[in-house]
Motif scaffolding. Structure first.
Motif, mmCIF file in Angstrom:
data_model
loop_
_atom_site.group_PDB
_atom_site.id
_atom_site.type_symbol
_atom_site.label_atom_id
_atom_site.label_comp_id
_atom_site.label_asym_id
_atom_site.label_seq_id
_atom_site.Cartn_x
_atom_site.Cartn_y
_atom_site.Cartn_z
ATOM 1 N N THR A 216 0.824 -1.212 0.000
ATOM 2 C CA THR A 216 0.000 0.000 0.000
ATOM 3 C C THR A 216 0.861 1.266 0.000
ATOM 4 O O THR A 216 0.328 2.371 0.019
ATOM 5 C CB THR A 216 -0.925 0.023 1.232
ATOM 6 O OG1 THR A 216 -0.125 0.181 2.419
ATOM 7 C CG2 THR A 216 -1.739 -1.261 1.327
ATOM 8 N N GLY A 217 2.202 1.088 -0.017
ATOM 9 C CA GLY A 217 3.095 2.233 -0.010
ATOM 10 C C GLY A 217 3.423 2.752 1.367
ATOM 11 O O GLY A 217 4.027 3.820 1.499
ATOM 12 N N ARG A 218 3.071 1.991 2.412
ATOM 13 C CA ARG A 218 3.379 2.428 3.778
ATOM 14 C C ARG A 218 4.685 1.797 4.246
ATOM 15 O O ARG A 218 4.966 0.633 3.954
ATOM 16 C CB ARG A 218 2.248 2.026 4.728
ATOM 17 C CG ARG A 218 0.935 2.725 4.430
ATOM 18 C CD ARG A 218 -0.156 2.259 5.372
ATOM 19 N NE ARG A 218 -1.427 2.908 5.089
ATOM 20 C CZ ARG A 218 -2.561 2.624 5.725
ATOM 21 N NH1 ARG A 218 -2.583 1.705 6.674
ATOM 22 N NH2 ARG A 218 -3.675 3.260 5.405
ATOM 23 N N PRO A 219 5.493 2.543 4.997
ATOM 24 C CA PRO A 219 6.743 1.979 5.512
ATOM 25 C C PRO A 219 6.482 0.795 6.442
ATOM 26 O O PRO A 219 5.615 0.861 7.322
ATOM 27 C CB PRO A 219 7.379 3.152 6.272
ATOM 28 C CG PRO A 219 6.763 4.374 5.677
ATOM 29 C CD PRO A 219 5.363 3.980 5.326
ATOM 30 N N GLN A 220 7.213 -0.281 6.227
ATOM 31 C CA GLN A 220 7.083 -1.464 7.063
ATOM 32 C C GLN A 220 7.963 -1.330 8.305
ATOM 33 O O GLN A 220 9.007 -0.683 8.264
ATOM 34 C CB GLN A 220 7.511 -2.715 6.289
ATOM 35 C CG GLN A 220 6.657 -3.017 5.073
ATOM 36 C CD GLN A 220 7.211 -4.205 4.289
ATOM 37 O OE1 GLN A 220 8.303 -4.141 3.730
ATOM 38 N NE2 GLN A 220 6.469 -5.291 4.271
#
Length: 372
Positions: free
Chosen positions: A350-354
């Motif tokens: 989703t393009g969120r930092p893991q």
């Protein structure tokens, strides 16, 4: 609970951050007259040269606290009105009704509604803060670019507004602080860097802090490495960089010892008056660059996420370098940390930092440093 810094535990905790993947980091923790300084990792991944606690470092948006303090000194002198419209001073930069509606206070606490100029100055970041649609190419392209601050300000002023003047939550924007730099120039007749150096850095007695003119870091320092969420692999050295892209918003070079000294003096009312400090500690909700809503004052904000107790300070990041400075409200406990890599988190679908092991290791170090 042991309040004094525990050297063995702090050394182990900072080493854990390095083991989690941070090339190098260094810190100073103070409790009253007790001081612990430590470092872990390397200053140069190619040579293995060790990092040391006294190194100079790019500290990013911690610069904003210095700039805000310089502005508040001009407020005390009567040259600037804190709630006066910015259009009174620099109408050519914020013309018309917006210049009349946006006050100096709104610039300092990020409630001006002015957009961030960064995606316009760095074309590959056009989709920022949508990270998945950005790329690191502009970071390399602009390594030696000498930006004119008024051109960057124009990008932010002419971009679609992110909110109405004075509206909350505000939205964090470097455009605000470049405008404050031009405001300082207008009312003093000298460049902002000269005023901040004279009235803040020298007043605080800081020996290793400067707003740089050259793209090179002088004195003992570590190389700094940017990953841009895994899009730069392996991480790239961004130690040499023209900092005109952020100027009075994030260009400062300092040490962890100088940062602790500065915040200790600021919170003791020795840099600005107690009345000005009280204004700096009046907070409003602001959306940070990470998309979180935080309480933000005038270049200063409370940090209570790690546990009970009121800590004040600021964090900062530039390409490759990061720093965090926190001081307990009574000045009795302090921590300043510098790290030599940035944006180590890869992005999920989703393009969120893991989450990354560095995040947990840093949080553990912060808790130990501030609470023992």
């Amino acid at each position: 609970m042991r309040n004094s810094p525990d050297p063995a535990r702090l050394n182990a905790a900072i080493e854990n951050v390095h083991r989690a993947g941070m090339p190098g980091l260094f810190a100073e923790v103070r409790h009253g007259d007790e001081i612990w300084r430590g470092a872990a990792g390397v200053a140069d991944t190619a040579t293995g040269r060790p990092v040391t606690a006294g190194m100079r470092h790019r500290v990013g948006s911690i610069t904003k606290t210095f700039t805000a303090a310089a502005v508040m000194q001009q407020v005390e002198s009567g040259r600037i009105g804190l709630d006066a419209p910015i259009g009174r001073y620099v109408p050519e930069l914020v013309p018309g009704a917006r210049g009349d509606a946006i006050t100096v206070r709104m610039l300092i606490n990020h409630t001006s509604g002015l957009a961030e100029y960064l995606p316009y100055a760095y074309p590959s970041l056009k989709a920022f803060p949508v990270l998945a649609d950005t790329g690191p190419q502009s970071l390399d392209d602009n390594r030696f670019t000498r930006f004119d601050p008024t051109e960057l300000i124009e990008m932010g002023v002419t971009a679609p507004a992110v909110g109405p003047p004075g509206g909350t939550p505000g939205v964090y924007s470097n455009t605000n602080y470049l405008l404050l730099g031009e405001l300082l120039r207008h009312v003093t007749g000298a460049p902002a860097a000269q005023i901040i150096t004279r009235d803040v850095i020298e007043r605080a007695g800081l020996r290793d802090t400067e707003l740089p003119v050259e793209p090179y870091l002088g004195g003992p320092h570590a190389k700094i490495y940017e990953a841009w969420f895994g899009m730069i692999d392996p991480r790239r050295d961004f130690s040499v960089y023209d900092m005109s892209w952020v100027g009075p918003a994030a260009a400062l070079i300092s040490t962890v010892t100088d940062l602790n000294r500065f915040f200790r003096k600021l919170l003791a009312g020795e840099i600005v008056s107690p009345a000005s400090l009280a204004e700096m500690q009046r907070t409003v909700p602001v959306v940070s660059q990470e998309g979180r809503v935080i309480d933000y004052g005038l270049g200063l904000h409370p940090m209570e996420a790690l546990g009970p107790g009121a800590f004040w300070g600021h964090g900062g990041t530039v390409w490759g370098a990061g720093a965090l400075a926190m001081t307990r409200a009574d000045g009795g406990r302090q921590m300043s940390v510098a790290v030599t890599a940035q944006r180590w988190n890869r992005l999920d679908s989703t393009g969120r930092p893991q989450p990354h092991p560095i995040d947990a290791a840093l949080a553990d170090f912060y808790r130990l440093a501030m609470y023992g």
